[in-house]
Write an enzyme that holds these catalytic residues in place. Sequence first.
Site, short mmCIF file in Angstrom:
data_model
loop_
_atom_site.label_atom_id
_atom_site.label_comp_id
_atom_site.label_asym_id
_atom_site.label_seq_id
_atom_site.Cartn_x
_atom_site.Cartn_y
_atom_site.Cartn_z
N ALA A 1 0.82 -1.21 0.00
CA ALA A 1 0.00 0.00 0.00
C ALA A 1 0.87 1.27 0.00
O ALA A 1 1.77 1.39 -0.81
CB ALA A 1 -0.98 -0.05 1.17
N SER A 2 0.63 2.17 0.95
CA SER A 2 1.26 3.50 0.89
C SER A 2 2.75 3.53 1.24
O SER A 2 3.37 4.59 1.13
CB SER A 2 0.50 4.47 1.80
N ILE A 3 3.32 2.40 1.66
CA ILE A 3 4.79 2.36 1.78
C ILE A 3 5.40 2.58 0.40
O ILE A 3 6.56 3.00 0.28
CB ILE A 3 5.26 1.03 2.40
#
Length: 556
Positions: A165-167
């Site tokens: 995801a947002s990593i």
Amino acid sequence: MYRLLSAVTARPATPGGWAWGRGRRGAHQRSGLPPLGPGWVGGLGLGLGLALGVKLAGGLRGAAPAQPPAAPDPEASPQAEPLLPQEQPLAPWSAQTPMPPPSRRFARAIDSSRDLLHRIKDEVGAPGIVVGVSVDGKEVWSEGLGYADVENRVPCKPETVMRIASISKSLTMVALAKLWEAGKLDLDIPVQHYVPEFPEKEYEGEKVSVTTRLLISHLSGIRHYEKDMKKVKEEKAYKALKMMKGTMESDQEKEFKEKGGKSNEKSDFVKTKIEQDTDAKGRNLKPGKKKNDFEQGELYLKEKFENSIESLRLFKNDPLFFKPGSQFLYSTFGYTLLAAIVERASGYKYLDYMQKIFHDLDMLTTVQEENEPVIYNRARFYVYNKKRRLVNTPYVDNSYKWAGGGFLSTVGDLLKFGNAMLYGYQVGLFKNSHENLLPGYLKPETMVMIWTPVPNTEMSWDKEGKYAMAWGVVEKKQLYGSCRKQRHYASHTGGAVGASSVLLVLPEELDAEAMNNKVPPRGVVVSIICNMQSVGLNSTALKIALEFDKDRADVS
């Protein structure tokens, strides 16, 4: 039989010993005995078994007194000294092979962290969760709990591949930083210099500039998944009012203490009036029920986008929600625009440029998520329906947001990434004492810039911190002696359809002695991935990091 046993147990007279076939038969014939018949092999096996049995029985007589060593035979060939039973090496495949020393060193932290993860997993009902921990650049623990695939009963393991995801935003930041270091990217000029397809913007009739630096720190004013500007502004105003009320109460408490704890009717009246006014404003500003990200239609797009420029059509003509630089508004679409900037500044397709970075960082299992390729160890992703039954998530295509939330990875690859960032952050501090250290993947000054909190930003997963450049950062702070001490750390969380993640870096608090006797990276890195959405993992990762840091400090 006596002669046969003698031939088997006697040491060879020649320096090189006998060959296994012809040599023993030749020795038998040279002794004048009749030729060996077809059954000689069976006799030989029997003799060997008896001889070995006698030797083994002798070795097991623990109570028998040790015999003095026999005089060396000058004609015997060299022979290795037999090892004592407790010193005998175990075969590599043996189930008794001992755990590596780091596991023993951090046994307490591993047990405590495993128990914590089991509790979190049970609380949220997650099918599977995978954790990885490294200390001072070395992976010391990785483990999977539960199932990567519930239907086929495939357990989670360290090699399990999940959505991060947002990593992905932190990975994209490395591409931007490399281009900036090479002089190919200016962070402070309007984005139209690189991507003219993105239209110039106005805010309340005034022409404004959106820059790469503002996009990185979510200060551009570009929307997230929520399209209703009114709802977003109401929520922001309500949060700001609550924060102001908390600040005022804190200031009043401080003033009360400075006055020696004395109060009067006038100050009490003023305080009550302020509280009433604030509550009245809060009631008027309290926003209506706002959809969370997982109720937004754009999160479930199934359309395939060929490149980042094409993805811009989803939002490029929408108005800015805030004046650039004035307010923090987390936006994955802002990173879609950053992917287009990477393409234009580098001259490569975004995914090609990222694969080169993954190769340099040795992140061999990190790839963009696509449905068609066979990706070994890929997990399935889950959610609970309205009846609280576990179900598979719907199919989604993340090609519109590779840069902001579209990559797959493992905990091991994320640890490598975290350590590469930590090394770059610290290597400048060690250069004076260790001149032969290799440079970091990013320069120290670049990493300091990336991990420096940016004004007017928020860190939603830890209210103590601020957003920096594609990382959330909490700074070191301690207000009172012998009380809570806030450690400096950097992290990023992720939430996608059917997945949650976190990568956290806890740098060591370095002193002069550490810099003279040790080399970077120094600190604890924790990565956790889970195949269930809406699982907050940052506080869990921080607790795990502090557990390992405690064991590390006790040993060093």
